[in-house]
Design a protein around this motif. Structure first.
Motif, PDB file in Angstrom:
ATOM      1  N   VAL A 167       0.861  -1.181   0.000  1.00 42.64           N
ATOM      2  CA  VAL A 167       0.000   0.000   0.000  1.00 42.64           C
ATOM      3  C   VAL A 167       0.902   1.236   0.000  1.00 42.64           C
ATOM      4  N   PRO A 168       0.885   2.038  -1.058  1.00 43.67           N
ATOM      5  CA  PRO A 168       1.782   3.197  -1.106  1.00 43.67           C
ATOM      6  C   PRO A 168       1.428   4.257  -0.066  1.00 43.67           C
ATOM      7  N   ASP A 169       2.449   4.884   0.498  1.00 43.85           N
ATOM      8  CA  ASP A 169       2.230   6.018   1.383  1.00 43.85           C
ATOM      9  C   ASP A 169       1.774   7.221   0.565  1.00 43.85           C
ATOM     10  N   PRO A 170       1.134   8.201   1.183  1.00 41.87           N
ATOM     11  CA  PRO A 170       0.713   9.398   0.439  1.00 41.87           C
ATOM     12  C   PRO A 170       1.894  10.068  -0.270  1.00 41.87           C
ATOM     13  N   GLU A 173       4.601   5.765  -4.586  1.00 39.59           N
ATOM     14  CA  GLU A 173       4.049   4.781  -5.515  1.00 39.59           C
ATOM     15  C   GLU A 173       4.134   3.381  -4.885  1.00 39.59           C
ATOM     16  N   ASP A 174       3.751   2.380  -5.665  1.00 43.47           N
ATOM     17  CA  ASP A 174       3.846   0.997  -5.204  1.00 43.47           C
ATOM     18  C   ASP A 174       4.581   0.174  -6.252  1.00 43.47           C
ATOM     19  N   SER A 175       5.039  -0.979  -5.869  1.00 42.29           N
ATOM     20  CA  SER A 175       5.763  -1.853  -6.776  1.00 42.29           C
ATOM     21  C   SER A 175       5.022  -3.180  -6.914  1.00 42.29           C
ATOM     22  N   LYS A 201       8.499   5.474  -7.593  1.00 41.83           N
ATOM     23  CA  LYS A 201       7.904   5.370  -8.923  1.00 41.83           C
ATOM     24  C   LYS A 201       7.267   4.002  -9.102  1.00 41.83           C
ATOM     25  N   ALA A 202       6.261   3.942  -9.939  1.00 42.21           N
ATOM     26  CA  ALA A 202       5.490   2.711 -10.134  1.00 42.21           C
ATOM     27  C   ALA A 202       6.386   1.576 -10.618  1.00 42.21           C
ATOM     28  N   LEU A 203       6.148   0.392 -10.060  1.00 41.54           N
ATOM     29  CA  LEU A 203       6.870  -0.823 -10.438  1.00 41.54           C
ATOM     30  C   LEU A 203       8.388  -0.687 -10.259  1.00 41.54           C
ATOM     31  N   GLN A 204       8.783   0.109  -9.281  1.00 42.44           N
ATOM     32  CA  GLN A 204      10.210   0.276  -8.971  1.00 42.44           C
ATOM     33  C   GLN A 204      10.822  -1.060  -8.577  1.00 42.44           C
ATOM     34  N   ASN A 205      12.040  -1.318  -9.046  1.00 42.53           N
ATOM     35  CA  ASN A 205      12.711  -2.578  -8.734  1.00 42.53           C
ATOM     36  C   ASN A 205      12.975  -2.713  -7.240  1.00 42.53           C
TER      37      ASN A 205
END
Length: 315
Positions: A167-170, A173-175, A201-205
């Motif tokens: 769950v991403p913080d405000p 992003e989430d991965s 960033k989205a889908l960060q490694n």
């Protein structure tokens, strides 16, 4: 004559005295030996009757207190703790043609024809709530699943059948899911990962990851699972244990798992066909006997089959 009479009288008196002494000795023996033993026996019975049931009740009460959510899918609706990610009329249904315990189970369905280019339409799942900030980041999950070979076997298009999502913080992003179980070409595989830096960033490694082969997929029968996870994204105190039909098949101790997010991952069960393809016109999987426990739970508290004594023994 007097002599004879006096002798008999003296003998009689001696016999009476001896008899009295014998009686007193017998009474004393009973008082000193038999009565204490009798009292001890009564005391032991009393302790056994009062202590054992109290101990058993305490254990059962403590076990029940460790359970957060339960759904055997026996009602006309799923449990209120679920969030639905069911976007077609057939994506999720309560059915009675197959069930692990009771009379019903939950059937998930996904069809390649529903893929429309959006991620939303790749899901047919039920989701729990995320672990709240400040709560102990440890959970026990018990469930039973049934994969029909007629819609799941011999398909090289990967499908996730169980996942734990971040769950991403405000403002962040989430991965990818930090933990998931996949089916591909008749093999079950597990993936878990962690990040020791914020997800910006989205889908960060991830900064660490590991893939495990759980063995050949089991089709056309109910398979019981217990999953124990303690989230620790940046340290080495995380753990992951998984039992399949009572046998522990994963034992990862002292690991990094999860992301540095305030809320820790939530569980989703069902089908996530992220490749948007399948060999079959429809894929399906059944779930039953869901139990979710908090940090104080254990294997026995969440194992499927508790209600009909068919639960698998842990080994």
């Amino acid at each position: 004559m007097n002599y004879v009479t006096n002798t008999q009288s003296t003998s009689t008196n001696k016999n009476k005295t001896f008899s009295n002494l014998t009686t007193k000795a017998l009474r004393l023996f009973i008082l000193l030996v038999l009565i204490p033993l009798f009292n001890l026996s009564l005391s032991s019975c009393s302790q056994s009757d009062s202590i054992a049931p109290e101990s058993e009740n305490h254990s059962a009460a403590r076990e029940n207190a460790s359970i957060l959510n339960v759904d055997g899918f026996e009602s006309d609706k799923v449990g209120s703790f679920w969030s639905k990610e069911l976007f077609t009329p057939t994506a999720g249904k309560l059915v009675n043609d197959l069930h692990r315990v009771g009379n019903q189970a939950m059937r998930f369905s996904w069809k390649p024809s529903q893929a429309n280019g959006t991620n939303k339409m790749l899901h047919s799942e039920l989701a729990t709530s995320a672990i709240a900030p400040g709560d102990v980041a440890e959970r026990w999950y018990g469930y039973s699943s049934y994969m029909p070979s007629a819609s799941m076997a011999k398909d090289d298009q990967t499908v996730i059948v169980s996942q734990w999502h971040g769950v991403p913080d405000p403002g962040f992003e989430d991965s990818v899911p930090p933990l998931c179980i996949e089916l591909n070409s008749d093999r079950l595989k597990l993936w878990y990962c962690a990040s020791n830096v914020a997800i910006t960033k989205a889908l960060q490694n991830s900064t660490s990851n590991k893939r495990l082969d759980l063995g050949a997929a089991i089709y056309d029968r109910w398979v019981d699972y217990v999953v124990h996870v303690k989230w620790d994204p940046t340290g080495k105190t995380g753990l992951l244990e998984i039992w399949q039909d009572g046998k522990r098949i994963v034992n990862e101790q002292g690991i990094s798992i999860g992301y540095p997010q305030q809320r820790k991952p939530y569980w989703k069960c069902g089908l996530y066909c992220w490749m948007a393809k399948a060999t079959y016109e429809e894929k399906s999987i059944y779930y039953d006997e869901v139990r979710i426990g908090g940090p104080s739970a254990n294997y026995d508290a969440v194992k499927p089959g508790r209600n009909d004594n068919s639960a698998k023994v842990q080994f």
